[in-house]
Design an enzyme around this catalytic site. Structure first.
Site, PDB file in Angstrom:
ATOM      1  N   HIS A 257       0.818  -1.215   0.000  1.00 32.54           N
ATOM      2  CA  HIS A 257       0.000   0.000   0.000  1.00 32.54           C
ATOM      3  C   HIS A 257       0.850   1.263   0.000  1.00 32.54           C
ATOM      4  O   HIS A 257       0.477   2.276  -0.578  1.00 32.54           O
ATOM      5  CB  HIS A 257      -0.997  -0.033   1.160  1.00 32.54           C
ATOM      6  CG  HIS A 257      -2.094  -1.026   0.911  1.00 32.54           C
ATOM      7  ND1 HIS A 257      -2.173  -2.226   1.563  1.00 32.54           N
ATOM      8  CD2 HIS A 257      -3.110  -1.011   0.007  1.00 32.54           C
ATOM      9  CE1 HIS A 257      -3.211  -2.898   1.090  1.00 32.54           C
ATOM     10  NE2 HIS A 257      -3.797  -2.177   0.152  1.00 32.54           N
TER      11      HIS A 257
ATOM     12  N   GLU B  39     -10.919 -10.679  -4.708  1.00 29.59           N
ATOM     13  CA  GLU B  39      -9.481 -10.594  -4.426  1.00 29.59           C
ATOM     14  C   GLU B  39      -8.970 -11.746  -3.573  1.00 29.59           C
ATOM     15  O   GLU B  39      -7.831 -11.728  -3.124  1.00 29.59           O
ATOM     16  CB  GLU B  39      -9.110  -9.232  -3.820  1.00 29.59           C
ATOM     17  CG  GLU B  39      -9.989  -8.731  -2.731  1.00 29.59           C
ATOM     18  CD  GLU B  39      -9.638  -7.313  -2.273  1.00 29.59           C
ATOM     19  OE1 GLU B  39      -8.611  -6.747  -2.706  1.00 29.59           O
ATOM     20  OE2 GLU B  39     -10.390  -6.775  -1.451  1.00 29.59           O
TER      21      GLU B  39
ATOM     22  N   ASP C  76      -4.272  -8.330  -4.223  1.00 26.94           N
ATOM     23  CA  ASP C  76      -4.477  -9.350  -3.199  1.00 26.94           C
ATOM     24  C   ASP C  76      -4.691 -10.723  -3.813  1.00 26.94           C
ATOM     25  O   ASP C  76      -4.247 -11.727  -3.263  1.00 26.94           O
ATOM     26  CB  ASP C  76      -5.670  -8.975  -2.311  1.00 26.94           C
ATOM     27  CG  ASP C  76      -5.248  -7.993  -1.224  1.00 26.94           C
ATOM     28  OD1 ASP C  76      -4.202  -8.225  -0.599  1.00 26.94           O
ATOM     29  OD2 ASP C  76      -5.952  -6.994  -1.016  1.00 26.94           O
TER      30      ASP C  76
END
Ligand code: PEP
Ligand code: MG
Length: 604
Positions: free
Chosen positions: A209, A451, A475
């Site tokens: 992230h 995901e 993910d």
């Protein structure tokens, strides 16, 4: 000893003046040349000052003013947390409050000022370091974790005494290249873009992230540099080459000159690429491919439109938590969603509900951090266990839906029950608003992120529950291949070209088609030109990506036709290794659009 040192000691720099080149993972392109600001290697020094005997009482007043101020702040934070999140998260703060209120723990600080005639800052720093050491030496892991809470308290009290934040990032005054062992998404989200020329970290992966935020902020960045913080000293000159993933430490004159030339060349290419913002996103045979933006902050809705995007396909709302020191209220959320909506000027906004947990927020606050947070209480699971907080968000979203075309989607759904429970909550919220005569969009579309492999494999079942799927490959890759997306040590194994990942995408597209459910891709592969033909060939007609990459992907879209893309997809399906897949994708892109291959790491 003249002072007390808290934090990591400076480590020796091997061959202090020698130039070094470190190969890391390129995450956000651009070239920056500047002085290093090394986040972890500089010591925090709390100087000892002798206090005149007639000033001791004044110093003790300062001490208690700081402690009481910190106590008031924590008590207020506790009350707000309890109101907004419930009693469990609020209880975490009881430890902090208890320490500051405990005379057996705090009186020694006063005693040290009186007997040693030392300044309050020094006495506080010594005491908290002592307490932190005691906790670090304890048997239970829960108690050892308390050392972090003590450090947090030390910062709060010292911050008041020193009259400034001790957050070193907040101390940066001039433009620097930020070198750190690792940055949290919170740190990255609150960086001052004006002062950070570039980022380089020891740890991290391309889709972590923090890397995603660096790209959103268009800060040249390289992660996974292993021991960069060992090699670099505060003030060293460094070059960050975000395209090649290189960090040059203490470069010589010749090296600097060659990078200045590269910088100029890159800027020229960026300007050329910007021309694509205003062109339509259609293939050469006339099929429209919708390009949407992934955003973390409402203002990026504007950047999305400026780059020629057709709306926002993913608004990562959890950044509302990461950029403030308390939970966002319903009003604050509503304003943010409405702002994004208005900036889009009639284009659609897809809001993803809070994707908290794992590396975002909750672990830093947890009394006992999870052992495996990426497999733990994150995303929709976290929201479903914190219903008041979740309902507050749903209310803010539904209220904002009155201001333009909006969709709502839920992250990390892994079971049908989770999805049904969430939809029920959404219905409750809509009914509440109805009763309160608050306007909202009654046709608000509901979708889910795909995901995790369980959702991809069961796409057929999920397709009858939602009106759209958004495939989150960041993910999906990590959970399918069992490769941590933020771990530089296994970054070579993390790839969207793995046939297992591609089979899952295919499965989702097939299920979506049968049920006339829309499907898009919002993982980072949507921003990588080598995947564009393959994704179109697999039937994807909507891509959502970091806004700055939209012109680059549009250029690829405009240079291909559907038949070619389908041919590429068929060819890829015959391969059994990710290397074959990626090599073939590179070759195919080189044939149609060689400049996109060389610009592929370049943010326009
Ligand atoms: C993803 O997982 O692909 C995704 C888009 O969500 P995030 O990167 O925020 O986890
Ligand atoms: Mg995700």
């Amino acid at each position: 000893m003249a002072g007390l040192v808290i934090g990591r000691q400076c480590r020796p720099t091997p061959g202090a003046d020698a130039m070094e080149t470190i190969q890391g993972i390129p995450v956000s392109s651009g070239i920056a040349i500047g002085r290093a600001f090394v986040l972890d290697a500089v010591e925090r020094y709390v100087p000892e000052r002798k206090i005149a005997p007639d000033q001791v009482d004044h110093e003790i007043d300062r001490l208690w003013t700081a402690i009481n101020g910190a106590l008031d702040e924590l008590t207020e934070l506790r009350t707000r947390t309890e109101e907004e999140l419930g009693s469990d998260p609020a209880r975490i703060l009881d430890f902090h409050i208890g320490v500051l209120k405990d005379p057996t723990l705090m009186d020694p600080v006063e005693e040290r000022i009186r007997s040693g005639n030392v300044n309050a800052e020094r006495a506080v720093a010594e005491r908290f370091e002592q307490l932190a050491q005691q906790f670090r030496g304890m048997g239970s892991s829960v108690l050892r974790q308390k050392a972090n809470d003590i450090i947090d308290l030390d910062r709060r009290v010292l911050g008041r005494l020193l009259g400034k934040s001790d957050d070193r990032l907040a101390e940066i005054e001039e433009s620097v290249v930020l070198v750190a062992h690792e940055l949290t998404p919170t740190q990255a989200a609150t960086l001052d873009r004006e002062k950070i020329l570039a980022i380089a970290t020891d740890a991290g992966g391309r889709t972590s992230h923090t890397s995603i935020i660096a790209r959103a902020l268009q800060i040249p960045s390289v992660v996974g540099c292993h021991a960069l913080t060992n090699t670099t000293q505060d003030g060293d000159r460094v070059i960050i080459d975000g395209e090649q993933g290189l960090v040059r430490v203490r470069p010589d004159r010749g090296m600097i000159d060659s990078y200045v030339e590269k910088q100029t060349d890159q800027r020229a290419r960026q300007i050329k690429l910007r021309e694509f913002s205003d062109l339509e996103s259609i293939t050469s045979d006339g099929t429209r491919i919708s390009l949407l933006g992934n955003i973390e902050f409402p203002e990026e809705a504007r950047t999305t439109i400026e780059n020629g995007g057709d709306g926002v396909g993913l608004y990562r709302t959890e950044f509302l938590w990461l950029t403030r020191d308390r939970p966002p209220t319903e009003e604050e959320q509503f304003e943010a969603y409405r702002e994004a909506m208005e900036l889009l000027g009639g284009q659609p906004l897809t809001i993803r509900t809070f994707d908290l947990g794992a590396d975002k927020y909750t672990q830093q606050q947890a009394e006992e951090p999870e052992r495996n947070p990426f497999l733990g209480l994150r995303s929709i699971r976290y929201c479903l266990q914190n219903l008041p907080m979740f309902k507050t968000q749903l209310r803010a979203i539904v209220r904002a839906s009155a201001f333009g075309p909006m969709k709502i989607m839920f992250p990390l759904v892994s079971t049908v029950m989770e999805l049904r429970q969430t939809k029920m909550l959404l219905r409750d919220v809509c009914e509440e608003l109805e009763e309160e005569s608050i306007p909202y969009d009654r046709d608000l579309e509901t979708g889910m992120m795909v995901e995790v492999p369980s959702a991809a494999l069961m796409a057929k079942v999920f397709a009858s529950e939602v009106s759209f799927f958004s495939i989150g490959t960041n993910d999906l890759i990590q959970y399918t291949l069992a490769v941590d997306r933020g771990n530089e040590r296994v970054a070579n194994l993390y790839t969207g070209g793995h046939p297992a990942v591609l089979q899952l995408i295919k499965n989702v597209v097939r299920a979506a088609r049968r049920r006339s459910v829309d499907v898009s891709i919002c993982g980072e592969i949507a921003a990588e030109p080598i995947y564009t033909m393959l994704l179109i060939g697999l039937g994807i007609r909507t891509l959502s990506l970091v806004p700055s990459q939209i012109p680059l992907i549009k250029r690829v879209v405009r240079s291909v036709d559907i038949e070619r893309c389908e041919r590429v997809a068929r060819k890829i399906s015959t391969f059994d290794s990710e290397r074959q897949v990626v090599n073939c994708l590179r070759d195919e892109l080189r044939k149609v659009n060689p400049e996109s291959l060389s610009d592929s790491r370049m943010d326009a």
